[in-house]
Design a protein around this motif. Sequence first.
Motif, PDB file in Angstrom:
ATOM      1  N   ASN A 137      96.670  53.573  87.038  1.00  0.00           N
ATOM      2  CA  ASN A 137      97.131  54.929  87.325  1.00  0.00           C
ATOM      3  C   ASN A 137      95.931  55.859  87.498  1.00  0.00           C
ATOM      4  O   ASN A 137      94.808  55.524  87.071  1.00  0.00           O
ATOM      5  N   PRO A 138      96.123  57.025  88.122  1.00  0.00           N
ATOM      6  CA  PRO A 138      94.995  57.936  88.374  1.00  0.00           C
ATOM      7  C   PRO A 138      94.220  58.323  87.117  1.00  0.00           C
ATOM      8  O   PRO A 138      92.995  58.482  87.166  1.00  0.00           O
ATOM      9  N   ARG A 139      94.928  58.459  86.006  1.00  0.00           N
ATOM     10  CA  ARG A 139      94.254  58.845  84.770  1.00  0.00           C
ATOM     11  C   ARG A 139      93.283  57.764  84.313  1.00  0.00           C
ATOM     12  O   ARG A 139      92.143  58.057  83.922  1.00  0.00           O
ATOM     13  N   LEU A 140      93.716  56.499  84.354  1.00  0.00           N
ATOM     14  CA  LEU A 140      92.841  55.402  83.948  1.00  0.00           C
ATOM     15  C   LEU A 140      91.651  55.270  84.895  1.00  0.00           C
ATOM     16  O   LEU A 140      90.517  55.038  84.450  1.00  0.00           O
ATOM     17  N   CYS A 141      91.893  55.411  86.192  1.00  0.00           N
ATOM     18  CA  CYS A 141      90.807  55.307  87.178  1.00  0.00           C
ATOM     19  C   CYS A 141      89.745  56.370  86.927  1.00  0.00           C
ATOM     20  O   CYS A 141      88.534  56.069  86.929  1.00  0.00           O
ATOM     21  N   ALA A 142      90.188  57.609  86.715  1.00  0.00           N
ATOM     22  CA  ALA A 142      89.240  58.695  86.445  1.00  0.00           C
ATOM     23  C   ALA A 142      88.506  58.459  85.128  1.00  0.00           C
ATOM     24  O   ALA A 142      87.295  58.725  85.024  1.00  0.00           O
ATOM     25  N   LEU A 143      89.218  57.927  84.137  1.00  0.00           N
ATOM     26  CA  LEU A 143      88.603  57.668  82.831  1.00  0.00           C
ATOM     27  C   LEU A 143      87.548  56.571  82.930  1.00  0.00           C
ATOM     28  O   LEU A 143      86.471  56.679  82.316  1.00  0.00           O
ATOM     29  N   LEU A 144      87.826  55.529  83.700  1.00  0.00           N
ATOM     30  CA  LEU A 144      86.859  54.434  83.872  1.00  0.00           C
ATOM     31  C   LEU A 144      85.569  54.921  84.532  1.00  0.00           C
ATOM     32  O   LEU A 144      84.465  54.564  84.113  1.00  0.00           O
ATOM     33  N   VAL A 145      85.714  55.745  85.564  1.00  0.00           N
ATOM     34  CA  VAL A 145      84.536  56.278  86.249  1.00  0.00           C
ATOM     35  C   VAL A 145      83.787  57.252  85.352  1.00  0.00           C
ATOM     36  O   VAL A 145      82.546  57.224  85.273  1.00  0.00           O
ATOM     37  N   LEU A 146      84.524  58.105  84.645  1.00  0.00           N
ATOM     38  CA  LEU A 146      83.892  59.085  83.751  1.00  0.00           C
ATOM     39  C   LEU A 146      83.124  58.393  82.633  1.00  0.00           C
ATOM     40  O   LEU A 146      81.972  58.772  82.333  1.00  0.00           O
ATOM     41  N   MET A 147      83.719  57.386  82.012  1.00  0.00           N
ATOM     42  CA  MET A 147      83.048  56.663  80.937  1.00  0.00           C
ATOM     43  C   MET A 147      81.818  55.930  81.461  1.00  0.00           C
ATOM     44  O   MET A 147      80.796  55.849  80.766  1.00  0.00           O
ATOM     45  N   SER A 148      81.896  55.406  82.677  1.00  0.00           N
ATOM     46  CA  SER A 148      80.732  54.746  83.287  1.00  0.00           C
ATOM     47  C   SER A 148      79.583  55.730  83.447  1.00  0.00           C
ATOM     48  O   SER A 148      78.424  55.418  83.124  1.00  0.00           O
ATOM     49  N   TRP A 149      79.893  56.926  83.938  1.00  0.00           N
ATOM     50  CA  TRP A 149      78.869  57.966  84.106  1.00  0.00           C
ATOM     51  C   TRP A 149      78.261  58.364  82.764  1.00  0.00           C
ATOM     52  O   TRP A 149      77.029  58.466  82.638  1.00  0.00           O
ATOM     53  N   ILE A 150      79.096  58.574  81.763  1.00  0.00           N
ATOM     54  CA  ILE A 150      78.601  59.027  80.452  1.00  0.00           C
ATOM     55  C   ILE A 150      77.692  57.979  79.828  1.00  0.00           C
ATOM     56  O   ILE A 150      76.599  58.288  79.335  1.00  0.00           O
ATOM     57  N   ILE A 151      78.126  56.718  79.827  1.00  0.00           N
ATOM     58  CA  ILE A 151      77.327  55.637  79.238  1.00  0.00           C
ATOM     59  C   ILE A 151      75.996  55.498  79.965  1.00  0.00           C
ATOM     60  O   ILE A 151      74.936  55.369  79.332  1.00  0.00           O
ATOM     61  N   CYS A 152      76.021  55.542  81.290  1.00  0.00           N
ATOM     62  CA  CYS A 152      74.789  55.379  82.075  1.00  0.00           C
ATOM     63  C   CYS A 152      73.853  56.573  81.912  1.00  0.00           C
ATOM     64  O   CYS A 152      72.621  56.400  81.875  1.00  0.00           O
ATOM     65  N   LEU A 153      74.414  57.766  81.816  1.00  0.00           N
ATOM     66  CA  LEU A 153      73.584  58.955  81.593  1.00  0.00           C
ATOM     67  C   LEU A 153      72.871  58.868  80.243  1.00  0.00           C
ATOM     68  O   LEU A 153      71.673  59.165  80.144  1.00  0.00           O
ATOM     69  N   LEU A 154      73.591  58.463  79.211  1.00  0.00           N
ATOM     70  CA  LEU A 154      72.998  58.359  77.878  1.00  0.00           C
ATOM     71  C   LEU A 154      71.956  57.246  77.832  1.00  0.00           C
ATOM     72  O   LEU A 154      70.895  57.400  77.214  1.00  0.00           O
ATOM     73  N   ASN A 155      72.223  56.130  78.493  1.00  0.00           N
ATOM     74  CA  ASN A 155      71.261  55.034  78.534  1.00  0.00           C
ATOM     75  C   ASN A 155      69.983  55.451  79.249  1.00  0.00           C
ATOM     76  O   ASN A 155      68.873  55.176  78.759  1.00  0.00           O
ATOM     77  N   SER A 156      70.108  56.125  80.379  1.00  0.00           N
ATOM     78  CA  SER A 156      68.931  56.580  81.130  1.00  0.00           C
ATOM     79  C   SER A 156      68.131  57.599  80.334  1.00  0.00           C
ATOM     80  O   SER A 156      66.894  57.580  80.349  1.00  0.00           O
ATOM     81  N   LEU A 157      68.838  58.482  79.635  1.00  0.00           N
ATOM     82  CA  LEU A 157      68.153  59.474  78.805  1.00  0.00           C
ATOM     83  C   LEU A 157      67.376  58.802  77.683  1.00  0.00           C
ATOM     84  O   LEU A 157      66.226  59.161  77.408  1.00  0.00           O
ATOM     85  N   LEU A 158      67.980  57.817  77.040  1.00  0.00           N
ATOM     86  CA  LEU A 158      67.310  57.098  75.958  1.00  0.00           C
ATOM     87  C   LEU A 158      66.064  56.383  76.463  1.00  0.00           C
ATOM     88  O   LEU A 158      64.991  56.480  75.845  1.00  0.00           O
ATOM     89  N   GLN A 159      66.189  55.692  77.584  1.00  0.00           N
ATOM     90  CA  GLN A 159      65.044  54.955  78.123  1.00  0.00           C
ATOM     91  C   GLN A 159      63.908  55.894  78.510  1.00  0.00           C
ATOM     92  O   GLN A 159      62.726  55.587  78.289  1.00  0.00           O
ATOM     93  N   SER A 160      64.251  57.039  79.091  1.00  0.00           N
ATOM     94  CA  SER A 160      63.227  58.002  79.496  1.00  0.00           C
ATOM     95  C   SER A 160      62.533  58.620  78.281  1.00  0.00           C
ATOM     96  O   SER A 160      61.307  58.803  78.282  1.00  0.00           O
ATOM     97  N   LEU A 161      63.302  58.931  77.260  1.00  0.00           N
ATOM     98  CA  LEU A 161      62.711  59.500  76.038  1.00  0.00           C
ATOM     99  C   LEU A 161      61.811  58.483  75.338  1.00  0.00           C
ATOM    100  O   LEU A 161      60.799  58.859  74.734  1.00  0.00           O
ATOM    101  N   MET A 162      62.170  57.208  75.431  1.00  0.00           N
ATOM    102  CA  MET A 162      61.331  56.174  74.828  1.00  0.00           C
ATOM    103  C   MET A 162      59.986  56.072  75.536  1.00  0.00           C
ATOM    104  O   MET A 162      58.965  55.767  74.905  1.00  0.00           O
ATOM    105  N   VAL A 163      59.964  56.309  76.844  1.00  0.00           N
ATOM    106  CA  VAL A 163      58.703  56.268  77.593  1.00  0.00           C
ATOM    107  C   VAL A 163      57.806  57.444  77.182  1.00  0.00           C
ATOM    108  O   VAL A 163      56.574  57.310  77.136  1.00  0.00           O
TER     109      VAL A 163
END
Length: 317
Positions: A137-163
């Motif tokens: 359903n549209p809600r699940l689709c939007a949630l899957l994309v949103l969670m993907s963005w949030i997880i990837c944003l946090l991962n990229s931020l962590l890796q950059s801060l570690m550098v």
Amino acid sequence: MQPGNDTWISGFLLLRFSEEPEVQPLIFGLFLSMYLITVFGNLLIILAVSSDPDLHTPMYFFLSNLSFVDICFTSTTIPKMLWNIQTQNKGITYEGCITQIYFFTLSAVLDIFLLTVMAYDRFVAICHPLHYTVIMNPRLCALLVLMSWIICLLNSLLQSLMVLRLSFCTNLKIPHFFRELNQMIQLACSDTFLNNMVMYFAAVLMGGGPFTGVLYSYSKIVSCICGISSAQGKYKAFSTCASHLSVVSLFYCTMLGVYLSSAGTHSSQSSATASVMYTVVTPMLNPFIYSLRNKDIKRALKAFFVKQTTNDPLSKY
């Protein structure tokens, strides 16, 4: 930092594909063409999906997001490379390195997550066709994309801060045409144990987890297709996921090839050439894979351009 061993740095030097001046215009033209094809092709996919109500389905929603990320993925590396060739300058600032690492990591991991979500979508469509509209359903689709963005944003931020916690010596040459996380860590003079642990843990979690999800989805898809009695039914079921399977295979095979070539040879030139495959070639080929045999995409684009031509005042004269 320890005095005498480390020094504050303001920038890095990047590898070129060739130091021969007569080859530089050819490389510039080749990569500019590939970049324009990538951007134009993926923009057409986004345009087709957004302009046609019949394409407002989960599969095409995820595809348009993948096209947007592919544009970002290529844009993190190629424009800077083209600028360096044009200006005959191989330098990049320290801040520029951190910024490129952040957005490159974000785009690469987000590509992996979206391909995994699309594999799940194909699994539901083929294995549970009667419940597809209820599950996806549209809600699940939007949630899957949103969670993907949030997880990837946090991962990229962590890796950059570690550098940022690392210090660097006077050898500032990066044996690549763009800045990868592992290349930056290898150049550091300070202790990199924690950085390596975080990087490898993230690689297993962000790469291995989604890859396992893709394998599981397609194992179930193959099992369902084998259970279909008619040959026409098998062909129809397989054709719905053939494009996605091609893109997944291309992405993972080229990425695996890059790291195998890096491990098997110490030549930075061959490693950089291999990296072109998944950073440039794969995003460029994705629109062709999804559109050449996709009647819906071609129909949507044809309808859009016919509509634009009809509404154009100059076309009446």
